[in-house]
Design a protein around this motif. Sequence first.
Motif, PDB file in Angstrom:
ATOM      1  N   UNK A  64     -34.266  48.770   3.283  1.00 12.42           N
ATOM      2  CA  UNK A  64     -34.354  48.514   1.870  1.00 12.42           C
ATOM      3  C   UNK A  64     -35.774  47.806   1.396  1.00 12.42           C
ATOM      4  N   UNK A  65     -35.778  46.659   2.159  1.00 12.77           N
ATOM      5  CA  UNK A  65     -37.185  45.740   1.941  1.00 12.77           C
ATOM      6  C   UNK A  65     -38.438  46.511   2.231  1.00 12.77           C
ATOM      7  N   UNK A  66     -38.378  47.314   3.492  1.00 15.20           N
ATOM      8  CA  UNK A  66     -39.419  48.090   3.967  1.00 15.20           C
ATOM      9  C   UNK A  66     -39.801  49.236   2.836  1.00 15.20           C
ATOM     10  N   UNK A  87     -49.643  53.560   1.708  1.00 14.77           N
ATOM     11  CA  UNK A  87     -48.419  52.880   1.702  1.00 14.77           C
ATOM     12  C   UNK A  87     -47.824  52.732   2.839  1.00 14.77           C
ATOM     13  N   UNK A  88     -47.544  53.699   3.542  1.00 10.96           N
ATOM     14  CA  UNK A  88     -46.988  53.868   5.012  1.00 10.96           C
ATOM     15  C   UNK A  88     -47.740  53.173   5.964  1.00 10.96           C
ATOM     16  N   UNK A  89     -48.905  52.838   5.803  1.00  5.06           N
ATOM     17  CA  UNK A  89     -49.777  51.988   6.861  1.00  5.06           C
ATOM     18  C   UNK A  89     -49.443  50.502   6.291  1.00  5.06           C
ATOM     19  N   UNK A  90     -49.402  50.468   5.113  1.00  3.35           N
ATOM     20  CA  UNK A  90     -49.291  48.848   4.660  1.00  3.35           C
ATOM     21  C   UNK A  90     -47.970  48.576   5.357  1.00  3.35           C
ATOM     22  N   UNK A  91     -46.926  49.416   5.059  1.00  2.00           N
ATOM     23  CA  UNK A  91     -45.423  48.934   5.515  1.00  2.00           C
ATOM     24  C   UNK A  91     -45.520  48.900   6.889  1.00  2.00           C
ATOM     25  N   UNK A 150     -35.611  39.749   6.383  1.00  2.00           N
ATOM     26  CA  UNK A 150     -36.651  40.247   5.868  1.00  2.00           C
ATOM     27  C   UNK A 150     -36.296  41.046   4.611  1.00  2.00           C
ATOM     28  N   UNK A 151     -35.267  41.606   4.622  1.00  2.00           N
ATOM     29  CA  UNK A 151     -34.506  42.506   3.597  1.00  2.00           C
ATOM     30  C   UNK A 151     -34.570  41.319   2.265  1.00  2.00           C
ATOM     31  N   UNK A 152     -34.026  40.263   2.384  1.00  2.00           N
ATOM     32  CA  UNK A 152     -33.894  39.473   1.231  1.00  2.00           C
ATOM     33  C   UNK A 152     -35.207  38.734   0.834  1.00  2.00           C
ATOM     34  N   UNK A 153     -35.972  38.421   1.838  1.00  2.00           N
ATOM     35  CA  UNK A 153     -37.202  37.856   1.654  1.00  2.00           C
ATOM     36  C   UNK A 153     -38.282  38.722   0.724  1.00  2.00           C
ATOM     37  N   UNK A 154     -38.276  40.178   1.304  1.00  6.38           N
ATOM     38  CA  UNK A 154     -39.281  41.022   0.627  1.00  6.38           C
ATOM     39  C   UNK A 154     -38.869  41.363  -0.874  1.00  6.38           C
ATOM     40  N   UNK A 155     -37.552  41.419  -0.990  1.00  5.66           N
ATOM     41  CA  UNK A 155     -36.934  41.654  -2.480  1.00  5.66           C
ATOM     42  C   UNK A 155     -37.230  40.480  -3.304  1.00  5.66           C
ATOM     43  N   UNK A 214     -40.290  55.174   0.768  1.00  3.03           N
ATOM     44  CA  UNK A 214     -40.077  54.181  -0.382  1.00  3.03           C
ATOM     45  C   UNK A 214     -41.411  54.666  -1.431  1.00  3.03           C
ATOM     46  N   UNK A 215     -42.424  55.105  -0.841  1.00  2.00           N
ATOM     47  CA  UNK A 215     -43.444  55.462  -2.034  1.00  2.00           C
ATOM     48  C   UNK A 215     -42.795  56.826  -2.530  1.00  2.00           C
ATOM     49  N   UNK A 216     -42.344  57.826  -1.981  1.00  8.31           N
ATOM     50  CA  UNK A 216     -41.747  58.910  -2.674  1.00  8.31           C
ATOM     51  C   UNK A 216     -40.648  58.613  -3.500  1.00  8.31           C
TER      52      UNK A 216
END
Length: 358
Positions: A81-83, A110-114, A140-145, A248-250
Amino acid sequence: MFYREAGQFKGSYAADQAIFTIPQDRVAMIVLLVAAFAGVPFILNDYWTQAILLPFLIWSMAALGLNILTGYCGQVSLGTGGFMAVGAYAAFKLMTAFPELNFIAVVLLAGLVTAGVGMFFGLPSLRIKGFYLAVATLAAQFFLVWLFNKVPWFYNNSATGQISVPPSYLWGLQVTGPETKPWAAYLFCLAFVCVFALAAKNIVRGRIGRMWMAIRDMDIAAELIGVRPLVAKLSAFAVSSFYIGMAGALYFAVWLGAAEPTEAFGINISFLVLFMVIIGGLGSILGSFLGAGFLVLLPILLKNGLVDGVGLLPVTAKHVEIATMGVLIIFFLIVEPHGLNRLWQIAKEKLRLWPFPY
């Protein structure tokens, strides 16, 4: 009988290494693709696009990414989810900072940044594995959100804290925004998923895929035969995050149109994609599609059956749906722990012998 392969011989190395070695499989795939590209767009409506086809395609892309990491390389991740949020916010920043940028380039960037973010959070995999790595990716999930929720730069200082997709055009057709035609959004996602599913199939059949599977099966033995764990694990995180970032972008730009990090990219998204991979089949490209289809279609079928067929109230039907989903998932994992892909393989083996089992 129509699926028997007796008498079909492979006369070259290329024929032996083909993705679809049996002519019946090649014909079936061509018919399926022709129907998906040339037939389905003519019968689409908003409900089919928003409730079934776009979710199926986007979750399939996310499941492909997680299957590469978990199914092929054996690295457990709970940060999907974070990614996906990284891919969505990268697409939003690119579309607002560079309005003239081609939308295909936006999704790829967006895929390359991820992929870069995924490699960074994949560094702990060099020292830890199993449940400890799962906890690290959960962090990582909690930090990114939290990051996307608390830093206003990511949502352009919007008063609501949400990100909304601006209109984007591709060859004169609008592919994002509220005025997008259902068939345009469907075809855009379908083309992306087909191209990158084929790419994933070829990656896992090649040297990189064999390297990942060697690490998955026994990392110490893999290192002894010359596989470098640093390269194998970080490349798996990079490729997996690239796919998840595009999903995620789509998810944000084509399907939802607007998103808020805690609601759209919470921990439930990470578990949903993980369930898709486990139910569909770990280490299987086809299993990613089967798992996504199972978890997209089953709630809709249950809801329609309980509300329209049995006559339950929608609230009661929702509770029954959640309980039934849990029971079915547990039952399915006990009956066939290798996923829907294994059931499909068993069905094909029986078709090859039918109607003469010996």
